[in-house]
Design a protein around this motif. Structure first.
Motif, PDB file in Angstrom:
ATOM      1  N   ALA A  96      -7.090   3.782   6.652  1.00 14.18           N
ATOM      2  CA  ALA A  96      -6.081   4.081   5.631  1.00 14.18           C
ATOM      3  C   ALA A  96      -6.562   5.202   4.717  1.00 14.18           C
ATOM      4  N   LEU A 110      -9.750  -1.043   9.073  1.00 12.29           N
ATOM      5  CA  LEU A 110      -8.376  -0.704   8.698  1.00 12.29           C
ATOM      6  C   LEU A 110      -8.341   0.010   7.350  1.00 12.29           C
ATOM      7  N   VAL A 111      -9.179  -0.430   6.421  1.00 14.89           N
ATOM      8  CA  VAL A 111      -9.258   0.234   5.118  1.00 14.89           C
ATOM      9  C   VAL A 111      -9.796   1.652   5.285  1.00 14.89           C
ATOM     10  N   THR A 144     -12.185  -9.164   8.268  1.00 13.39           N
ATOM     11  CA  THR A 144     -11.338  -8.985   7.087  1.00 13.39           C
ATOM     12  C   THR A 144     -10.564  -7.667   7.121  1.00 13.39           C
ATOM     13  N   GLY A 145     -10.908  -6.756   8.030  1.00 12.57           N
ATOM     14  CA  GLY A 145     -10.155  -5.510   8.158  1.00 12.57           C
ATOM     15  C   GLY A 145     -10.823  -4.304   7.541  1.00 12.57           C
ATOM     16  N   LYS A 146     -12.152  -4.244   7.606  1.00 16.40           N
ATOM     17  CA  LYS A 146     -12.869  -3.128   6.979  1.00 16.40           C
ATOM     18  C   LYS A 146     -12.523  -1.780   7.631  1.00 16.40           C
ATOM     19  N   LEU A 159     -13.447  -6.518   0.389  1.00 17.51           N
ATOM     20  CA  LEU A 159     -12.281  -7.125   1.011  1.00 17.51           C
ATOM     21  C   LEU A 159     -12.417  -8.644   0.947  1.00 17.51           C
ATOM     22  N   TYR A 203      -5.052  -1.914  -3.124  1.00 21.69           N
ATOM     23  CA  TYR A 203      -4.080  -0.830  -2.949  1.00 21.69           C
ATOM     24  C   TYR A 203      -4.212   0.207  -4.061  1.00 21.69           C
ATOM     25  N   ASP A 205      -0.966 -14.569   1.652  1.00 23.27           N
ATOM     26  CA  ASP A 205      -0.630 -13.472   2.560  1.00 23.27           C
ATOM     27  C   ASP A 205      -0.456 -13.928   4.007  1.00 23.27           C
ATOM     28  N   LEU A 215      -2.523  -2.226   6.343  1.00 22.44           N
ATOM     29  CA  LEU A 215      -2.898  -3.365   5.513  1.00 22.44           C
ATOM     30  C   LEU A 215      -1.660  -4.152   5.127  1.00 22.44           C
ATOM     31  N   LEU A 219       0.843  -1.195   0.000  1.00 17.95           N
ATOM     32  CA  LEU A 219       0.000   0.000   0.000  1.00 17.95           C
ATOM     33  C   LEU A 219       0.880   1.247   0.000  1.00 17.95           C
ATOM     34  N   MET A 253      -5.106  -8.135  -2.940  1.00 18.11           N
ATOM     35  CA  MET A 253      -4.746  -6.944  -2.172  1.00 18.11           C
ATOM     36  C   MET A 253      -4.126  -5.874  -3.065  1.00 18.11           C
TER      37      MET A 253
END
Length: 482
Positions: free
Chosen positions: A182, A178-179, A174-176, A310, A153, A319, A142, A86, A149
């Motif tokens: 970012a 975090l996105v 899944t990291g929503k 995601l 990015y 990953d 991320l 990223l 991914m």
């Protein structure tokens, strides 16, 4: 008439492939394996477009981008890199690159970007981008270099300089968020606040008060004025997590705010102008909720300006090693003993399906760091952890020689048993078909290396039908140069 394109890459094979492909489009191509020659050409006024690698023997290509833009603001630059983080995508966008492509890339994608770069009008004023402080690699939220991914990015990098509303979908863990962070931390509103609100965690009767604030005496218990999340996020980003759980009456009011750009507090009369970027997220299928009358279609289209899906961790198992190392490093920084995972154990982690996604993996790694004395985590430790975490997943694995029909029936029995009274929510038919169809198409496209004609033939589908299903299911198609 063709353009003159300057290509800088220390890989001779890449230079050859690009020269042949661009020449077939009628362009003149000049290639070099270093940054110094590229910079000399730019200074001499040569070239209509630049394609540059990041890592070159004499200079980082990203460091060259702002210098080129300052000298020749009209010159479009395409950055390509095998670093695939990223950070690389964000840097390329911030420094003024027209676009960024991770390696390996699809040659057709690059040719399309070249044509777009050459045909897009240059703004009448194109000031050189202001230098921005580069984020540290370790600070990036991320982790992962899988093709899935990489596309995320690229999308995020394009969104950093905008205020477009974003809808993030994906399974729990899944990291929503975090996105969303970012988008805020590396976007144009990074100096403002980031405010998150989880719709599923707030009582229905309090959601409007939480979002918009309330006046003293607006309802029983309102003993003083309270600011809402819209006011707290003024000038920054408001993250509406689990938007699918928002009650209909609150949806109506949110839609009005998005349409009119202002709101009133609960019990208030004075309109308040709002200046926030909206990022929403959900693990639910909003289109199904719309059909069920549980989510407003007009609100969906207001929020779904830029959709980002995601992928679950089981769709990007390549990953897993990077994520494990990242979480082990985090644990060591928090004072826990430093640990590594041996190859057999890592392979087992990659084979596991991770129903709880990245969050489940993070929790396991924290346990490994805290509860086990050995410095190197072995396969027997991982098997023990997986057996205790999910008995159904451990020691038996999946039945030997089990047919597809039997496997589906077994999973459906578990699915029904997991719901109260054995009756799942409405819309089960569409959900199950979607769960089967997505991996079938994804794996078929992977097997054909993204060749849709071959995949359609293998599946027995019309190519247009396959394309429509790819769009409807939001499947990322990645094809690569080897």
């Amino acid at each position: 008439m063709g353009a003159t394109i300057l290509v800088a890459d220390d890989d001779r094979a890449i230079r050859t492939v690009l020269t042949q492909a661009l020449a077939r489009l009628g362009h003149e191509v000049k290639t070099t394996g270093n940054a110094a020659t590229l910079w000399r050409w730019v200074q001499e006024g040569e070239g209509d477009l630049v394609i540059t690698d990041v890592v070159m023997p004499d200079e980082n290509g990203l460091d060259l981008v702002p210098r080129i833009k300052k000298l020749r603001p009209e010159l479009r630059i395409i950055v390509m890199s095998a670093q695939n983080t990223l950070l690389t995508a964000v840097k390329a966008a911030e420094r003024g690159a027209f676009d960024y492509l991770p390696k390996p890339f699809d040659l057709k994608d690059l040719m399309a970007i070249v044509q777009k770069a050459l045909s897009t009008p240059v703004p009448s004023t194109s000031p050189a981008p202001a230098p921005a402080e580069d984020p540290e690699e370790e600070a990036l939220p991320l982790i992962g270099r899988s093709p899935a991914m990489q596309e995320i990015y690229r999308v995020l990098a394009r969104l950093m300089g905008t205020d477009l509303t974003v809808m993030i979908t994906g399974e729990s863990g899944t990291g929503k968020e975090l996105v969303a962070r970012a988008l805020h931390d590396y976007g144009k509103r990074r100096g403002g606040p980031f405010v998150a609100i989880n719709m599923a965690a707030i009582p229905r009767e309090l959601i409007e008060s939480e979002l918009f604030g309330h006046e003293k005496g607006a309802f029983t218990g309102a003993t003083m004025r309270s600011t809402g999340r819209f006011e707290q996020a003024q000038g920054g980003t408001l993250f509406l997590d689990e938007i699918g759980d928002m009650p209909l009456e609150a949806q109506t009011r949110l839609l009005r705010v998005l349409q009119e750009g202002e709101y009133t507090t609960v019990g208030g009369r004075t309109p308040i102008k709002t200046d926030v970027r909206i990022v929403a997220a959900t693990h639910r299928d909003l289109r199904t909720l719309i059909r069920q009358g549980l989510f407003r279609e007009d609100l969906f289209y207001r929020l779904n300006v830029v959709p980002i899906r995601l992928p679950p961790l089981r769709e990007r198992t390549e990953d897993v090693p990077a994520l494990v190392r990242h979480f082990l490093n985090q644990a060591a920084q928090q004072g826990l003993p430093a640990k590594t995972v041996d190859n057999a154990a890592m392979d087992r982690l990659k084979r596991y399906r991770w129903p709880g996604n990245v969050r489940e993996l993070e929790n396991m790694v924290q346990r490994l760091a805290a509860l086990y004395s050995q410095e190197v985590i072995s396969l027997d430790v991982i098997d023990t952890e997986l057996a205790e975490t999910n008995p159904a997943a451990a020691p038996t694995q999946e039945p030997v020689n089990e047919g597809l029909s039997a496997a589906v029936e077994r999973h459906l029995r578990e699915y029904f048993a997991a719901h109260k009274d054995g009756i799942p929510a409405a819309g089960l038919y569409d959900r199950i078909l979607r769960e089967v169809e997505r991996p079938l198409l994804s794996l078929s496209l992977t097997a054909t290396r993204g060749n849709q004609i071959k995949a359609a033939h293998m599946l027995g589908l019309n190519r247009n039908t396959l394309r429509k299903k790819i769009r409807d299911l939001d499947i990322q198609v990645v094809r690569g140069l080897k």
